[in-house]
Design a protein around this motif. Sequence first.
Motif, PDB file in Angstrom:
ATOM      1  N   LEU A 142      12.172  25.910  62.997  1.00 59.84           N
ATOM      2  CA  LEU A 142      13.058  24.807  62.626  1.00 59.84           C
ATOM      3  C   LEU A 142      13.893  24.418  63.843  1.00 59.84           C
ATOM      4  CD1 LEU A 142      14.251  26.314  59.220  1.00 59.84           C
ATOM      5  CD2 LEU A 142      12.455  24.607  59.553  1.00 59.84           C
ATOM      6  N   THR A 143      14.614  23.327  63.727  1.00 56.16           N
ATOM      7  CA  THR A 143      15.492  22.915  64.816  1.00 56.16           C
ATOM      8  C   THR A 143      16.719  23.828  64.841  1.00 56.16           C
ATOM      9  OG1 THR A 143      16.640  21.323  63.415  1.00 56.16           O
ATOM     10  CG2 THR A 143      14.729  20.510  64.664  1.00 56.16           C
ATOM     11  N   PHE A 144      17.569  23.652  65.835  1.00 55.54           N
ATOM     12  CA  PHE A 144      18.750  24.502  65.985  1.00 55.54           C
ATOM     13  C   PHE A 144      19.681  24.420  64.774  1.00 55.54           C
ATOM     14  CE2 PHE A 144      20.096  20.390  67.466  1.00 55.54           C
ATOM     15  CZ  PHE A 144      21.418  20.285  67.051  1.00 55.54           C
ATOM     16  N   ASP A 145      19.634  23.290  64.046  1.00 54.56           N
ATOM     17  CA  ASP A 145      20.497  23.124  62.875  1.00 54.56           C
ATOM     18  C   ASP A 145      19.750  23.367  61.556  1.00 54.56           C
ATOM     19  OD1 ASP A 145      18.983  20.842  63.171  1.00 54.56           O
ATOM     20  OD2 ASP A 145      20.629  19.436  62.850  1.00 54.56           O
ATOM     21  N   GLY A 146      18.570  23.981  61.634  1.00 58.25           N
ATOM     22  CA  GLY A 146      17.849  24.373  60.431  1.00 58.25           C
ATOM     23  C   GLY A 146      17.049  23.269  59.754  1.00 58.25           C
ATOM     24  N   ARG A 147      16.744  22.207  60.473  1.00 59.14           N
ATOM     25  CA  ARG A 147      15.962  21.106  59.912  1.00 59.14           C
ATOM     26  C   ARG A 147      14.506  21.218  60.347  1.00 59.14           C
ATOM     27  NH1 ARG A 147      18.925  15.886  61.875  1.00 59.14           N
ATOM     28  NH2 ARG A 147      17.450  14.908  60.475  1.00 59.14           N
ATOM     29  N   LEU A 148      13.611  20.722  59.495  1.00 55.61           N
ATOM     30  CA  LEU A 148      12.184  20.757  59.788  1.00 55.61           C
ATOM     31  C   LEU A 148      11.797  19.572  60.670  1.00 55.61           C
ATOM     32  CD1 LEU A 148       9.386  22.023  59.249  1.00 55.61           C
ATOM     33  CD2 LEU A 148       9.208  20.497  57.275  1.00 55.61           C
ATOM     34  N   PHE A 189       5.804  19.446  64.494  1.00 59.35           N
ATOM     35  CA  PHE A 189       5.420  19.249  65.893  1.00 59.35           C
ATOM     36  C   PHE A 189       6.042  17.998  66.505  1.00 59.35           C
ATOM     37  CE2 PHE A 189       2.066  17.868  63.014  1.00 59.35           C
ATOM     38  CZ  PHE A 189       1.997  16.511  63.306  1.00 59.35           C
ATOM     39  N   TYR A 190       6.934  17.342  65.766  1.00 62.02           N
ATOM     40  CA  TYR A 190       7.645  16.179  66.305  1.00 62.02           C
ATOM     41  C   TYR A 190       8.881  16.636  67.083  1.00 62.02           C
ATOM     42  CZ  TYR A 190       4.762  13.119  63.432  1.00 62.02           C
ATOM     43  OH  TYR A 190       3.703  12.452  62.887  1.00 62.02           O
ATOM     44  N   GLU A 191       9.406  15.757  67.914  1.00 58.33           N
ATOM     45  CA  GLU A 191      10.591  16.096  68.698  1.00 58.33           C
ATOM     46  C   GLU A 191      11.849  16.141  67.844  1.00 58.33           C
ATOM     47  OE1 GLU A 191      11.127  13.723  72.193  1.00 58.33           O
ATOM     48  OE2 GLU A 191       9.014  13.813  72.697  1.00 58.33           O
ATOM     49  N   SER A 192      11.836  15.420  66.729  1.00 56.99           N
ATOM     50  CA  SER A 192      13.029  15.296  65.906  1.00 56.99           C
ATOM     51  C   SER A 192      12.652  15.325  64.427  1.00 56.99           C
ATOM     52  CB  SER A 192      13.723  13.975  66.255  1.00 56.99           C
ATOM     53  OG  SER A 192      14.534  13.523  65.212  1.00 56.99           O
ATOM     54  N   LEU A 213      12.938  16.558  52.125  1.00 58.55           N
ATOM     55  CA  LEU A 213      14.206  17.255  51.924  1.00 58.55           C
ATOM     56  C   LEU A 213      14.500  18.229  53.063  1.00 58.55           C
ATOM     57  CD1 LEU A 213      14.097  17.862  48.077  1.00 58.55           C
ATOM     58  CD2 LEU A 213      15.457  16.165  49.320  1.00 58.55           C
ATOM     59  N   LEU A 214      13.464  18.890  53.582  1.00 58.16           N
ATOM     60  CA  LEU A 214      13.671  19.837  54.680  1.00 58.16           C
ATOM     61  C   LEU A 214      14.057  19.144  55.985  1.00 58.16           C
ATOM     62  CD1 LEU A 214      10.841  22.468  54.119  1.00 58.16           C
ATOM     63  CD2 LEU A 214      13.295  22.765  53.787  1.00 58.16           C
ATOM     64  N   THR A 215      13.676  17.887  56.154  1.00 58.88           N
ATOM     65  CA  THR A 215      14.082  17.171  57.370  1.00 58.88           C
ATOM     66  C   THR A 215      15.567  16.818  57.328  1.00 58.88           C
ATOM     67  OG1 THR A 215      13.594  14.959  56.525  1.00 58.88           O
ATOM     68  CG2 THR A 215      11.805  16.131  57.669  1.00 58.88           C
ATOM     69  N   ARG A 216      16.094  16.696  56.131  1.00 61.32           N
ATOM     70  CA  ARG A 216      17.486  16.282  55.928  1.00 61.32           C
ATOM     71  C   ARG A 216      17.794  14.981  56.665  1.00 61.32           C
ATOM     72  NH1 ARG A 216      20.981  21.280  57.294  1.00 61.32           N
ATOM     73  NH2 ARG A 216      19.162  22.602  57.463  1.00 61.32           N
ATOM     74  N   SER A 217      16.829  14.084  56.681  1.00 63.62           N
ATOM     75  CA  SER A 217      16.999  12.791  57.322  1.00 63.62           C
ATOM     76  C   SER A 217      17.597  11.824  56.297  1.00 63.62           C
ATOM     77  CB  SER A 217      15.654  12.262  57.819  1.00 63.62           C
ATOM     78  OG  SER A 217      15.804  10.960  58.312  1.00 63.62           O
ATOM     79  N   LEU A 218      18.867  11.541  56.451  1.00 62.77           N
ATOM     80  CA  LEU A 218      19.550  10.699  55.468  1.00 62.77           C
ATOM     81  C   LEU A 218      18.990   9.277  55.453  1.00 62.77           C
ATOM     82  CD1 LEU A 218      23.225  11.936  55.920  1.00 62.77           C
ATOM     83  CD2 LEU A 218      21.537  12.618  54.210  1.00 62.77           C
ATOM     84  N   GLY A 219      18.598   8.769  56.606  1.00 63.89           N
ATOM     85  CA  GLY A 219      18.032   7.425  56.670  1.00 63.89           C
ATOM     86  C   GLY A 219      16.734   7.321  55.892  1.00 63.89           C
ATOM     87  N   ALA A 220      15.853   8.311  56.085  1.00 63.06           N
ATOM     88  CA  ALA A 220      14.573   8.305  55.372  1.00 63.06           C
ATOM     89  C   ALA A 220      14.786   8.490  53.875  1.00 63.06           C
ATOM     90  CB  ALA A 220      13.658   9.396  55.908  1.00 63.06           C
ATOM     91  N   LEU A 221      15.664   9.416  53.501  1.00 61.42           N
ATOM     92  CA  LEU A 221      15.926   9.646  52.078  1.00 61.42           C
ATOM     93  C   LEU A 221      16.529   8.410  51.423  1.00 61.42           C
ATOM     94  CD1 LEU A 221      17.297  13.292  52.250  1.00 61.42           C
ATOM     95  CD2 LEU A 221      15.142  12.546  51.226  1.00 61.42           C
ATOM     96  N   LEU A 222      17.487   7.783  52.080  1.00 61.87           N
ATOM     97  CA  LEU A 222      18.095   6.577  51.533  1.00 61.87           C
ATOM     98  C   LEU A 222      17.069   5.455  51.440  1.00 61.87           C
ATOM     99  CD1 LEU A 222      20.729   5.297  50.552  1.00 61.87           C
ATOM    100  CD2 LEU A 222      21.176   4.615  52.916  1.00 61.87           C
ATOM    101  N   GLY A 223      16.237   5.301  52.465  1.00 57.66           N
ATOM    102  CA  GLY A 223      15.194   4.274  52.444  1.00 57.66           C
ATOM    103  C   GLY A 223      14.210   4.487  51.307  1.00 57.66           C
TER     104      GLY A 223
END
Length: 171
Positions: free
Chosen positions: A82-88, A91-94, A140-150
Amino acid sequence: RKLKAGILLLFLGLILGTFISPNTVTSLGALKGWFLAPLAFFAAARSVLNSPEKKEKALWSLALSGIAVAIIGVFYWTQGILTFDGRLAAFYESPNMLAMYVAPAFLIVTLSLSSKFKVKSEKLPWIVIFNFALLTFNLLLTRSLGALLGVIIVSFVFLSTRYWGKPWGKL
């Protein structure tokens, strides 16, 4: 006609802004990457996808590739990568990049659940539900608010127009 006029005005503003910008090279890169390349892709896709069958195949190809990426994402999650803040991010950069790839697949699968889904076997609905859960888990594991809101907004608009007509009148 209004759409063409709007696109023309947008590009006139973009070109004017690019030449007024103090950093012309960066502005030209943004113009190419954010506007010209997507417009060229849209024009190419529109000329190739000229029948409903081709459009449906393209959408399901996108959905299947998103499901494949989501399966890889679950593998990364089980390995604790996972990333440093625990997000999935897989193989992507973000994590946001992963979310922007998985979100369209999520919408295609989700909206197929609510549409007139032609069942060819008894197992097919379970496959769709499994894929829905898999894609939801990744989003949900990405915790991407933009994607979830979209995803929430698109789903709401689709379902509200499908089942209640156009609640906002003529758009």
